[in-house]
Design a protein around this motif. Structure first.
Motif, mmCIF file in Angstrom:
data_model
loop_
_atom_site.group_PDB
_atom_site.id
_atom_site.type_symbol
_atom_site.label_atom_id
_atom_site.label_comp_id
_atom_site.label_asym_id
_atom_site.label_seq_id
_atom_site.Cartn_x
_atom_site.Cartn_y
_atom_site.Cartn_z
ATOM 1 N N SER A 70 -6.501 29.426 -32.308
ATOM 2 C CA SER A 70 -7.305 28.426 -33.025
ATOM 3 C C SER A 70 -7.124 28.553 -34.532
ATOM 4 N N ASN A 71 -6.471 29.612 -34.994
ATOM 5 C CA ASN A 71 -6.175 29.734 -36.425
ATOM 6 C C ASN A 71 -4.737 29.343 -36.748
ATOM 7 N N ILE A 72 -4.059 28.746 -35.789
ATOM 8 C CA ILE A 72 -2.731 28.194 -36.060
ATOM 9 C C ILE A 72 -2.883 26.675 -35.990
ATOM 10 N N LEU A 73 -2.734 26.026 -37.139
ATOM 11 C CA LEU A 73 -2.881 24.573 -37.179
ATOM 12 C C LEU A 73 -1.499 23.930 -37.144
ATOM 13 N N LEU A 74 -1.469 22.695 -36.646
ATOM 14 C CA LEU A 74 -0.176 22.009 -36.502
ATOM 15 C C LEU A 74 -0.185 20.716 -37.305
ATOM 16 N N ASP A 75 0.829 20.529 -38.130
ATOM 17 C CA ASP A 75 0.894 19.294 -38.923
ATOM 18 C C ASP A 75 1.449 18.162 -38.058
ATOM 19 N N LYS A 76 1.713 17.016 -38.684
ATOM 20 C CA LYS A 76 2.098 15.859 -37.854
ATOM 21 C C LYS A 76 3.440 16.075 -37.148
ATOM 22 N N ASN A 77 4.257 16.992 -37.675
ATOM 23 C CA ASN A 77 5.529 17.281 -37.011
ATOM 24 C C ASN A 77 5.474 18.545 -36.160
ATOM 25 N N ASN A 80 -17.596 13.590 -37.783
ATOM 26 C CA ASN A 80 -16.483 14.167 -38.553
ATOM 27 C C ASN A 80 -16.318 15.662 -38.309
ATOM 28 N N LYS A 81 -17.160 16.221 -37.443
ATOM 29 C CA LYS A 81 -17.072 17.664 -37.194
ATOM 30 C C LYS A 81 -15.817 17.975 -36.388
ATOM 31 N N LEU A 82 -14.993 18.870 -36.924
ATOM 32 C CA LEU A 82 -13.747 19.236 -36.228
ATOM 33 C C LEU A 82 -13.933 20.457 -35.349
ATOM 34 N N GLY A 83 -14.831 21.312 -35.721
ATOM 35 C CA GLY A 83 -15.037 22.512 -34.925
ATOM 36 C C GLY A 83 -15.919 23.495 -35.660
ATOM 37 N N GLU A 84 -16.236 24.565 -34.984
ATOM 38 C CA GLU A 84 -17.122 25.560 -35.553
ATOM 39 C C GLU A 84 -16.602 26.941 -35.201
ATOM 40 N N GLY A 85 -16.550 27.824 -36.165
ATOM 41 C CA GLY A 85 -16.094 29.183 -35.891
ATOM 42 C C GLY A 85 -17.055 30.182 -36.497
ATOM 43 N N GLY A 86 -16.644 31.428 -36.490
ATOM 44 C CA GLY A 86 -17.514 32.489 -36.981
ATOM 45 C C GLY A 86 -17.790 32.392 -38.475
ATOM 46 N N PHE A 87 -16.902 31.774 -39.220
ATOM 47 C CA PHE A 87 -17.094 31.690 -40.665
ATOM 48 C C PHE A 87 -17.894 30.461 -41.079
ATOM 49 N N GLY A 88 -18.009 29.480 -40.211
ATOM 50 C CA GLY A 88 -18.739 28.269 -40.574
ATOM 51 C C GLY A 88 -18.218 27.072 -39.796
ATOM 52 N N THR A 89 -18.596 25.883 -40.293
ATOM 53 C CA THR A 89 -18.246 24.647 -39.583
ATOM 54 C C THR A 89 -17.190 23.887 -40.378
ATOM 55 N N GLU A 130 -5.884 21.075 -46.790
ATOM 56 C CA GLU A 130 -5.142 19.911 -46.317
ATOM 57 C C GLU A 130 -5.504 19.686 -44.841
ATOM 58 N N TYR A 131 -5.526 18.425 -44.441
ATOM 59 C CA TYR A 131 -5.901 18.098 -43.064
ATOM 60 C C TYR A 131 -4.671 18.169 -42.163
ATOM 61 N N MET A 132 -4.832 18.825 -41.035
ATOM 62 C CA MET A 132 -3.718 18.984 -40.095
ATOM 63 C C MET A 132 -3.900 18.034 -38.910
ATOM 64 N N GLU A 133 -3.007 17.069 -38.822
ATOM 65 C CA GLU A 133 -3.153 15.982 -37.836
ATOM 66 C C GLU A 133 -3.269 16.474 -36.401
ATOM 67 N N ASN A 134 -2.518 17.522 -36.075
ATOM 68 C CA ASN A 134 -2.524 17.952 -34.666
ATOM 69 C C ASN A 134 -3.477 19.111 -34.380
ATOM 70 N N LYS A 135 -4.417 19.303 -35.301
ATOM 71 C CA LYS A 135 -5.462 20.326 -35.140
ATOM 72 C C LYS A 135 -4.865 21.697 -34.796
ATOM 73 N N SER A 136 -5.595 22.449 -33.979
ATOM 74 C CA SER A 136 -5.119 23.823 -33.754
ATOM 75 C C SER A 136 -4.337 23.945 -32.441
ATOM 76 N N LEU A 137 -3.502 24.979 -32.428
ATOM 77 C CA LEU A 137 -2.602 25.212 -31.296
ATOM 78 C C LEU A 137 -3.350 25.320 -29.965
ATOM 79 N N ASP A 138 -4.535 25.942 -29.984
ATOM 80 C CA ASP A 138 -5.284 26.129 -28.731
ATOM 81 C C ASP A 138 -5.647 24.793 -28.092
ATOM 82 N N THR A 139 -5.853 23.759 -28.936
ATOM 83 C CA THR A 139 -6.265 22.461 -28.375
ATOM 84 C C THR A 139 -5.111 21.807 -27.615
#
Ligand SMILES: Nc1ncnc2c1ncn2[C@@H]1O[C@H](COP(=O)(O)OP(=O)(O)OP(=O)(O)O)[C@@H](O)[C@H]1O
Length: 393
Positions: free
Chosen positions: A201-208, A76-85, A146-155
């Motif tokens: 990586s701090n820009i998340l994308l919703d399902k649309n 279930n791990k989505l990623g890890e950054g400087g502030f935590g996991t 809230e969970y963002m279906e399309n994760k972050s822009l960098d991905t």
């Protein structure tokens, strides 16, 4: 949200003794939290602010978060950054969440910490990720988003296989959406928030594919003692930080504008700001874009995976132009976010000529004084440290 609301069983205001230590206070709180939740999921932090308004935020019981994330399972791990996991989770009612486990946050007291979290929760905008609640367990603070279906822009934009999912129209909407979110933080919310770590990586994308800025306000939690405009604790990411912030710790709305400009050039080009481009010399993205602009070939910056529709050329040129205005060396030359939005939305507006970007050095060596230096998958994040940019001899 109905399922989520069903978890909210009780309201309370937690009182703490002024003289107890930070960790004792956290432990005390987690014990207090555990008590009323033998059968239920969450309660609410509620506090009257100095402005007289009562704000509230659901507190999730740790057992609810453990169940939702399957005990923070690696899968279930989505990623890890400087502030935590960050972990993906699912609440009983089927609602999907993202849990950010923050470790080693600022040494401020619990009351102040709760205030900060409440302040973040008050920030609500269509282009900001929604904070659903928090969970305090021992010395750990978890923020539930809230969970963002399309994760972050960098991905997406930096992945050759996926980048064509974002055609020019979507990229243009993302560029404008991020600008609206930053403007809200800078100007339109009740607080004045300087993000300090705007990046893909701090820009998340919703399902649309709508953009939502994340991690806003976290710099305040991590650096409670440096809400002033100059700090020796730099929270930011190399490649996105303005020269004055990276070198002198000076942050302002204009340092966010610089990071926004880097983001715009990344979204247009599909290239990471820290990459090396160009054939003749070592160029980072800013200098590469600047050289193309000077040579009248700015459109060559466009990501080749979305190349081909000349109807969009004027929008693309305008975005590159705005991006270059934002990354100018001197903060006073950079536009405010309100001006950025105007320029993006006005096809006929006359834009000033950009000056040379900050960091326009063909070959730079970034020397980092390492304590607190974290290398994450896509970026270097620097916490509690200073960065010195030195030119090679
Ligand atoms: N609300 C969310 N929904 C879906 N995925 C998320 C959410 N929040 C974060 N993620 C994913 O988790 C990853 C890690 O996020 P996090 O913000 O901790 O790190 P980062 O942005 O990569 O680095 P840093 O902490 O240095 O800013 C993100 O890149 C994103 O893919």
């Amino acid at each position: 949200m109905l399922a989520f609301a069903a978890y909210i069983v009780q309201k309370m205001v937690t009182k703490h003794h002024e003289n107890s230590s930070h960790s004792q206070r956290l432990r005390q709180t987690s014990e207090e939290l555990a008590r009323p939740f033998a059968t239920a999921g969450t309660k609410v932090i509620e506090e009257s602010s100095s402005r007289g308004k009562v704000s509230s935020l659901p507190i999730f019981d740790a057992s609810v978060i453990l169940a939702a994330t399957n005990n923070f399972a690696l899968s279930n791990k989505l990623g890890e950054g400087g502030f935590g996991t960050v972990y993906k989770g699912e609440l009983n009612g089927g609602e999907r969440i993202a849990v950010k486990r923050l470790a080693n946050f600022s040494t401020q007291g619990l009351d102040e910490l709760k205030n900060e979290v409440l302040l973040i929760a008050e920030l609500q905008h269509i282009n900001l990720v929604c904070l659903l609640g928090c969970c305090i367990e021992g010395e750990e603070l978890m923020l539930i988003y809230e969970y963002m279906e399309n994760k972050s822009l960098d991905t997406i934009i930096f992945d050759k296989a996926k980048s064509s999912q974002l055609d020019w129209q979507k990229r243009f909407e993302i560029i404008k959406g991020i600008a609206r979110g930053v403007l809200y933080l800078h100007q339109d919310s009740r607080l004045r928030i300087i993000h300090r770590d705007l990046k893909a990586s701090n820009i998340l994308l919703d399902k649309n594919m709508n953009p939502k800025i994340s991690d806003f306000g976290l710099a305040r939690i991590f650096c409670a003692d440096d809400k002033k405009w100059q700090t020796n604790r730099v929270v930011g990411t190399y490649g996105y930080m303005s020269p004055e912030y990276a070198m002198d710790g000076i942050f302002s709305v204009k340092s966010d504008v610089f990071s926004y400009g880097v983001l715009v050039l990344e979204i247009v080009s599909g290239k990471k700001s820290r990459g090396i481009f160009g054939t003749e010399s070592m160029l980072n993205l800013l200098s590469y874009a600047w050289n193309l602009w000077k040579d009248g070939k700015a459109l060559e910056l466009l990501d080749t995976s979305i190349f081909g529709n000349s109807n969009n050329n004027s929008e693309i040129m305008r975005c590159i132009h705005v991006g270059l205005l934002c990354v100018q060396d001197r903060p006073t030359d950079r536009p405010h976010m309100s001006e950025v939005i105007l320029m993006l939305n006005s096809p006929d507006a006359h834009l000033p000529q950009p000056k040379q970007p900050g960091y326009f050095i063909n070959s730079v060596v970034a020397h980092m004084e390492v304590p607190g230096y974290v290398e994450s998958s896509s970026s270097c994040t620097v916490h509690d440290t200073t960065i010195t940019i030195v030119e090679p001899r």
